[in-house]
Design a protein around this motif. Structure first.
Motif, PDB file in Angstrom:
ATOM      1  N   SER A  95       1.976   6.812  -7.000  1.00 32.03           N
ATOM      2  CA  SER A  95       0.930   7.735  -7.452  1.00 32.03           C
ATOM      3  C   SER A  95       1.367   9.184  -7.290  1.00 32.03           C
ATOM      4  O   SER A  95       1.176  10.018  -8.179  1.00 32.03           O
ATOM      5  CB  SER A  95      -0.355   7.487  -6.677  1.00 32.03           C
ATOM      6  N   LEU A  96       1.973   9.500  -6.140  1.00 30.21           N
ATOM      7  CA  LEU A  96       2.458  10.862  -5.921  1.00 30.21           C
ATOM      8  C   LEU A  96       3.561  11.221  -6.916  1.00 30.21           C
ATOM      9  O   LEU A  96       3.618  12.339  -7.428  1.00 30.21           O
ATOM     10  CB  LEU A  96       2.962  11.006  -4.477  1.00 30.21           C
ATOM     11  N   TRP A 134       1.888  11.927 -10.367  1.00 33.48           N
ATOM     12  CA  TRP A 134       1.203  13.221 -10.393  1.00 33.48           C
ATOM     13  C   TRP A 134       2.200  14.364 -10.481  1.00 33.48           C
ATOM     14  O   TRP A 134       2.008  15.330 -11.222  1.00 33.48           O
ATOM     15  CB  TRP A 134       0.353  13.339  -9.143  1.00 33.48           C
ATOM     16  N   VAL A 171       0.827  -1.204   0.000  1.00 28.78           N
ATOM     17  CA  VAL A 171       0.000   0.000   0.000  1.00 28.78           C
ATOM     18  C   VAL A 171       0.862   1.255   0.000  1.00 28.78           C
ATOM     19  O   VAL A 171       0.609   2.228  -0.746  1.00 28.78           O
ATOM     20  CB  VAL A 171      -0.953  -0.017   1.209  1.00 28.78           C
ATOM     21  N   ALA A 172       1.896   1.261   0.770  1.00 30.30           N
ATOM     22  CA  ALA A 172       2.785   2.422   0.815  1.00 30.30           C
ATOM     23  C   ALA A 172       3.470   2.641  -0.524  1.00 30.30           C
ATOM     24  O   ALA A 172       3.637   3.773  -0.990  1.00 30.30           O
ATOM     25  CB  ALA A 172       3.824   2.236   1.930  1.00 30.30           C
ATOM     26  N   SER A 173       3.863   1.549  -1.193  1.00 33.98           N
ATOM     27  CA  SER A 173       4.513   1.675  -2.507  1.00 33.98           C
ATOM     28  C   SER A 173       3.564   2.274  -3.538  1.00 33.98           C
ATOM     29  O   SER A 173       3.949   3.114  -4.347  1.00 33.98           O
ATOM     30  CB  SER A 173       5.005   0.299  -2.969  1.00 33.98           C
ATOM     31  N   VAL A 174       2.290   1.824  -3.509  1.00 31.42           N
ATOM     32  CA  VAL A 174       1.310   2.366  -4.463  1.00 31.42           C
ATOM     33  C   VAL A 174       1.114   3.854  -4.235  1.00 31.42           C
ATOM     34  O   VAL A 174       1.035   4.651  -5.187  1.00 31.42           O
ATOM     35  CB  VAL A 174      -0.016   1.602  -4.341  1.00 31.42           C
ATOM     36  N   VAL A 175       1.023   4.292  -3.000  1.00 36.42           N
ATOM     37  CA  VAL A 175       0.844   5.707  -2.697  1.00 36.42           C
ATOM     38  C   VAL A 175       2.035   6.522  -3.175  1.00 36.42           C
ATOM     39  O   VAL A 175       1.892   7.601  -3.780  1.00 36.42           O
ATOM     40  CB  VAL A 175       0.618   5.897  -1.184  1.00 36.42           C
ATOM     41  N   VAL A 176       3.232   6.027  -2.954  1.00 39.74           N
ATOM     42  CA  VAL A 176       4.443   6.750  -3.373  1.00 39.74           C
ATOM     43  C   VAL A 176       4.496   6.870  -4.889  1.00 39.74           C
ATOM     44  O   VAL A 176       4.812   7.927  -5.449  1.00 39.74           O
ATOM     45  CB  VAL A 176       5.694   6.042  -2.823  1.00 39.74           C
TER      46      VAL A 176
END
Length: 229
Positions: free
Chosen positions: A44-45, A48, A37-42
């Motif tokens: 995505s940021l 963007w 989950v942390a990897s996906v968030v990083v």
């Protein structure tokens, strides 16, 4: 042997103590899920941020619809109307207008009756008859008056006698004679009152309307161009 030890178990499987052991779920699976989950968030940021950098360095302001102006959008540019070589001047009296009354319809005898009526109003009728092939049954309005530049004022005076008539100037004609071609929409001559009112309008024509000429605008900055533009 302790009372907690099952029957038949001993040695290294012997359980001692006054409470049953608690079985816990391994913690490794929860750590892996949190890391994903942390990897996906990083990621995505990061994506963007990369899009924002591309938009900034590409000349965009964040509003794609506002920047995507249509290419070669036509607009209206007024074009000055051609001016006369000489002022039109006051309209002549009927006695100063010489007419050729020509019938461009399929109704027989119309040229003679119209010529007689115009002669009764003071116009000089040089001749009457059928219209030439170039105009025969091709005049859709009530009448078409053809004259040279020198006969424009005379043509407009004669046009006051036929409501809905139009004037055409032939630059190759040198005299002041006017051809009055009776068209398909002709019914009857205007009354003297109608002719007098039309004469005021003909003597003071309104200013010509501006002509709309297409103008193309350059492509928007940073926008795509059409092939060959």
């Amino acid at each position: 042997m302790s009372m907690l030890t099952p029957s038949g178990m001993g040695g290294k499987y012997r359980v001692t103590g006054n409470a049953y052991p608690r079985m816990r779920r391994p913690r490794r699976r929860g750590r892996i899920l949190a890391a994903v989950v942390a990897s996906v968030v990083v990621l995505s940021l990061f994506g963007w941020g990369a899009l924002q950098l591309v938009d900034v360095f590409g000349g965009g302001d964040g509003d794609t619809k506002a920047n995507a102006a249509p290419l070669d959008k036509p607009s209206c540019r007024p074009v000055p109307a051609p001016t006369r070589a000489r002022p039109l001047g006051p309209l002549p009296q009927p006695t100063g207008v010489t007419l050729n009354v020509l019938n461009a319809t399929s109704r027989g005898g119309l040229a003679k009756t119209t010529a007689d009526a115009l002669a009764g109003r003071g116009f000089k009728v040089a001749r009457f008859g059928n219209a030439p092939d170039g105009y025969d049954q091709k005049v859709t309005q009530s009448a078409l008056l053809v004259a040279g530049p020198a006969g424009e004022a005379a043509a407009r005076e004669a046009g006051t006698q036929v409501a809905g008539s139009t004037v055409r100037i032939d630059p190759h004609r040198k005299d002041k004679t006017v051809d009055l071609l009776i068209g398909n929409a002709f019914a009857t001559l205007a009354t003297p009152a109608q002719a007098a009112a039309a004469r005021v309008v003909a003597a003071n024509p309104p200013p010509p309307k501006p002509v709309c000429a297409p103008v193309t605008t350059p492509a928007a900055k940073g926008g795509a161009r059409r092939p060959g533009a």
